[in-house]
Design an enzyme around this catalytic site. Structure first.
Site, PDB file in Angstrom:
ATOM      1  N   THR A  13       0.897  -1.153   0.000  1.00 44.27           N
ATOM      2  CA  THR A  13       0.000   0.000   0.000  1.00 44.27           C
ATOM      3  C   THR A  13       0.935   1.202   0.000  1.00 44.27           C
ATOM      4  O   THR A  13       2.020   1.137   0.605  1.00 44.27           O
ATOM      5  CB  THR A  13      -0.932   0.034   1.230  1.00 44.27           C
ATOM      6  OG1 THR A  13      -0.122   0.202   2.391  1.00 44.27           O
ATOM      7  CG2 THR A  13      -1.763  -1.229   1.384  1.00 44.27           C
ATOM      8  N   HIS A  14       0.560   2.266  -0.693  1.00 45.06           N
ATOM      9  CA  HIS A  14       1.446   3.435  -0.892  1.00 45.06           C
ATOM     10  C   HIS A  14       2.767   3.019  -1.548  1.00 45.06           C
ATOM     11  O   HIS A  14       3.772   3.691  -1.371  1.00 45.06           O
ATOM     12  CB  HIS A  14       1.741   4.150   0.433  1.00 45.06           C
ATOM     13  CG  HIS A  14       0.522   4.449   1.246  1.00 45.06           C
ATOM     14  ND1 HIS A  14      -0.141   5.651   1.178  1.00 45.06           N
ATOM     15  CD2 HIS A  14      -0.183   3.682   2.117  1.00 45.06           C
ATOM     16  CE1 HIS A  14      -1.184   5.614   1.985  1.00 45.06           C
ATOM     17  NE2 HIS A  14      -1.247   4.427   2.564  1.00 45.06           N
TER      18      HIS A  14
ATOM     19  N   SER B 234      17.298  -0.831 -26.748  1.00 45.54           N
ATOM     20  CA  SER B 234      17.606   0.584 -26.919  1.00 45.54           C
ATOM     21  C   SER B 234      18.482   0.714 -28.148  1.00 45.54           C
ATOM     22  O   SER B 234      19.238  -0.207 -28.468  1.00 45.54           O
ATOM     23  CB  SER B 234      18.339   1.090 -25.682  1.00 45.54           C
ATOM     24  OG  SER B 234      19.219   2.145 -26.016  1.00 45.54           O
TER      25      SER B 234
ATOM     26  N   LYS C 279     -18.189   8.990 -34.333  1.00 48.02           N
ATOM     27  CA  LYS C 279     -18.020   7.600 -34.780  1.00 48.02           C
ATOM     28  C   LYS C 279     -16.571   7.120 -34.693  1.00 48.02           C
ATOM     29  O   LYS C 279     -16.297   6.109 -34.049  1.00 48.02           O
ATOM     30  CB  LYS C 279     -18.562   7.434 -36.213  1.00 48.02           C
ATOM     31  CG  LYS C 279     -20.062   7.622 -36.342  1.00 48.02           C
ATOM     32  CD  LYS C 279     -20.561   7.287 -37.757  1.00 48.02           C
ATOM     33  CE  LYS C 279     -19.873   8.125 -38.799  1.00 48.02           C
ATOM     34  NZ  LYS C 279     -20.406   7.908 -40.160  1.00 48.02           N
TER      35      LYS C 279
HETATM   36  N1  ARG Z   1     -22.621  10.674 -42.378  1.00 55.02           N
HETATM   37  C1  ARG Z   1     -23.612  10.833 -41.397  1.00 55.02           C
HETATM   38  C2  ARG Z   1     -23.074  10.317 -40.052  1.00 55.02           C
HETATM   39  O1  ARG Z   1     -22.122   9.646 -40.064  1.00 55.02           O
HETATM   40  C3  ARG Z   1     -24.807  10.036 -41.748  1.00 55.02           C
HETATM   41  C4  ARG Z   1     -26.090  10.603 -41.314  1.00 55.02           C
HETATM   42  C5  ARG Z   1     -26.402  11.865 -42.007  1.00 55.02           C
HETATM   43  N2  ARG Z   1     -27.755  12.245 -41.759  1.00 55.02           N
HETATM   44  C6  ARG Z   1     -28.193  13.444 -42.101  1.00 55.02           C
HETATM   45  N3  ARG Z   1     -29.437  13.664 -41.871  1.00 55.02           N
HETATM   46  N4  ARG Z   1     -27.425  14.315 -42.651  1.00 55.02           N
HETATM   47  O2  ARG Z   1     -23.589  10.598 -39.031  1.00 55.02           O
END
Ligand code: ARG
Length: 501
Positions: A161-162, A283, A331
């Site tokens: 611990t620590h 290295s 995304k």
């Molecule tokens: N390329 C867009 C995305 O990845 C797709 C959806 C676009 N929808 C819209 N109503 N412009 O989110």
């Protein structure tokens, strides 16, 4: 009819083609590589449903499906280059079909659908795939931890611990700690998976459609457990993705701490662990180096995944309800985090399988410390009737005296403890010599413990058995999820071939 480029497919209300810079700025085409196959399959399921519902003629569906299958074949072989002046993969695919079949037939593919429910679908399909991969990799790591715990048997280690010596125990207890930790990560991934695995398709732009779409049929074809009930929720929400990212970030933090321990333990100062040559880096200039670079990178990637989670949460927090283009930017953030998490889990599983623990060194280091002081204090409570505070005072003074005279606990004698009790507590100490001997000796002290779950050999054995059972349960549940997916995949392919035969 040839669809106009420059986002021409959707621009019926807009007088001009999209500005080149604007297109470059807003296109997600390159990132969409990740969902190319998902988008094609989602579209195929949608088209099958449209025909089954009599919304489009079967012969048109057949033509569309043939073109989609051609696309899917190419995409699966990585022979389909996602390029051209398109806003995204959705426009790319629809344009391709329309170019092949003309607008009268090809123009039916997107009936009753919006890119809003479509992209939500693709995101769920891709998240689901990553979650399965992470789930599987985490099970492999859990298995590696469990077998290593079995393999190291009764190897003794200091628990810290620590980062200071705390109590002497078993290395297997340390490995099991991370095993149980990881089981919770697996459960988080698993429960997130079930919230991800529902279909948003059929929500259309936001409020649903006047066409008789069968949402549940699409969900079934694509292996979803059900549908997102509410159309506004279906296109607006990304909590499923945030949850996947959070589970990934928590997992990464856990893995990073294991990596950190192994990095410290690989130092020559500790010398507890050694990775094999093929998992370490040299290295460029210091010929003697053997660096645990993969573990250092894992530690950094944990930071990166936390950053990606923060980015995603921040992107989401001010978006009005409904689909907004901001969502596009999230995304690659999600995919990147899930990829790093999957790869880190896999590499750590490899490292755990291969790491060699130096049991003699770990024991010697443990024996050099005053770590059994707490067990000595507890024994004074048990055998001599001292209060915890009295025992703490006495043993603290005892350790101080030993330390100042350069003596280790294992070289201490009961006589000096008795003298100290007299001078500090004014008490005559009655304490059994055999217990004293056992405690100050690093080998025996751990097994004096009595509590459930403690770092004691018999408890470690019990945990190993329990761990094995729990591991089999999570493995069974992963197999079930995968079986459901492959069953529905079979049905999907059957439905597809019915149209194409
Ligand atoms: N390329 C867009 C995305 O990845 C797709 C959806 C676009 N929808 C819209 N109503 N412009 O989110």
């Amino acid at each position: 009819m040839k669809p106009q480029r420059k986002g021409g497919l959707y621009r019926s209300r807009l007088g001009k083609g999209l500005d080149e810079d604007a297109l470059r700025y807003l296109s997600s085409l390159r990132d969409d590589e990740e969902i190319l196959v998902d988008d094609i399959e989602g579209t195929e399921a949608h088209v099958i449903m449209l025909a089954e519902q009599g919304i489009i003629p079967e012969q048109d569906a057949e033509k569309i499906l043939r073109v989609l299958e051609e696309l899917r074949g190419k995409a699966l072989k990585a022979e389909l280059a996602l390029e051209g002046e398109f806003e995204d993969v959705h426009e790319f695919i629809e344009s391709f079909v329309i170019e092949k079949l003309g607008i009268e037939v090809g123009g039916k593919l997107h009936t009753g659908r919006s890119r809003n429910d479509q992209v939500a679908l693709d995101l769920r399909l891709s998240s689901r795939r990553y979650l399965i991969e992470i789930w599987r990799a985490a099970i492999e790591l859990a298995e590696a931890l469990l077998s290593k715990a079995r393999e190291v048997g009764d190897a003794i280690i200091l628990h810290y611990t620590h980062l200071q010596p705390a109590q002497i125990g078993y290395l297997a207890q340390y490995l099991l700690a991370h095993f149980f930790h990881l089981l919770r990560d697996i459960e988080r991934i698993e429960s997130c998976y079930h919230r991800v695995n529902v279909s948003p398709l059929g929500a259309c732009a936001i409020a649903g459609s006047t066409l008789p779409l069968n949402r549940r049929r699409v969900a079934e074809l694509l292996g979803f457990d059900g549908i997102v009930e509410n159309s506004v929720d279906a296109v607006s929400s990304r909590d499923f993705a945030l949850e996947a990212l959070s589970a990934a970030a928590i997992l990464m933090v856990n893995l990073s701490r294991i990596a950190e321990d192994l990095i410290i333990w690989s130092s020559s100062e500790f010398g507890y662990a050694e990775l094999p040559d093929d998992l370490t880096s040299p290295s460029s200039v210091m010929p003697h180096k053997k660096n645990p670079c993969i573990l250092e990178l894992l530690r950094a990637k944990a930071g990166k995944v936390i950053g990606l989670l923060t980015a995603a949460l921040t992107m989401m927090k001010g978006i009005p309800t409904g689909y907004d283009r901001d969502l596009q930017e999230g995304k690659p953030v999600l995919w990147n985090a899930l990829q790093e998490t999957r790869d880190s889990t896999r590499i750590l599983a490899k490292a755990i399988k291969a790491v060699e623990f130096k049991r003699d060194r770990m024991f010697d280091k443990a024996a050099e410390t005053y770590a059994p002081a707490i067990e000595l204090a507890e024994s004074l409570i048990k055998y001599s009737g001292l209060s915890l505070r009295e025992a703490h005072m006495l043993v603290g003074a005892f350790v101080k005296e030993l330390h100042e005279s350069g003596k280790l606990l294992k070289d201490a004698d009961l006589g000096s403890l008795e003298r100290l009790a007299e001078s500090i507590l004014g008490k005559e100490l009655k304490f059994p010599e055999t217990v004293f001997k056992k405690i100050i000796e690093a080998r025996g002290v751990a097994d004096l413990r009595t509590t459930e779950g403690s770092s004691k050999y018999s408890e470690v054995q019990r945990q190993l058995e329990l761990g094995q059972e729990r591991l089999e349960e999570v493995r069974r549940r992963l197999e079930k999820a995968m079986k459901n997916l492959s069953n529905s995949r079979r049905k999907f392919e059957e439905s597809l071939s019915k149209f194409l035969s």
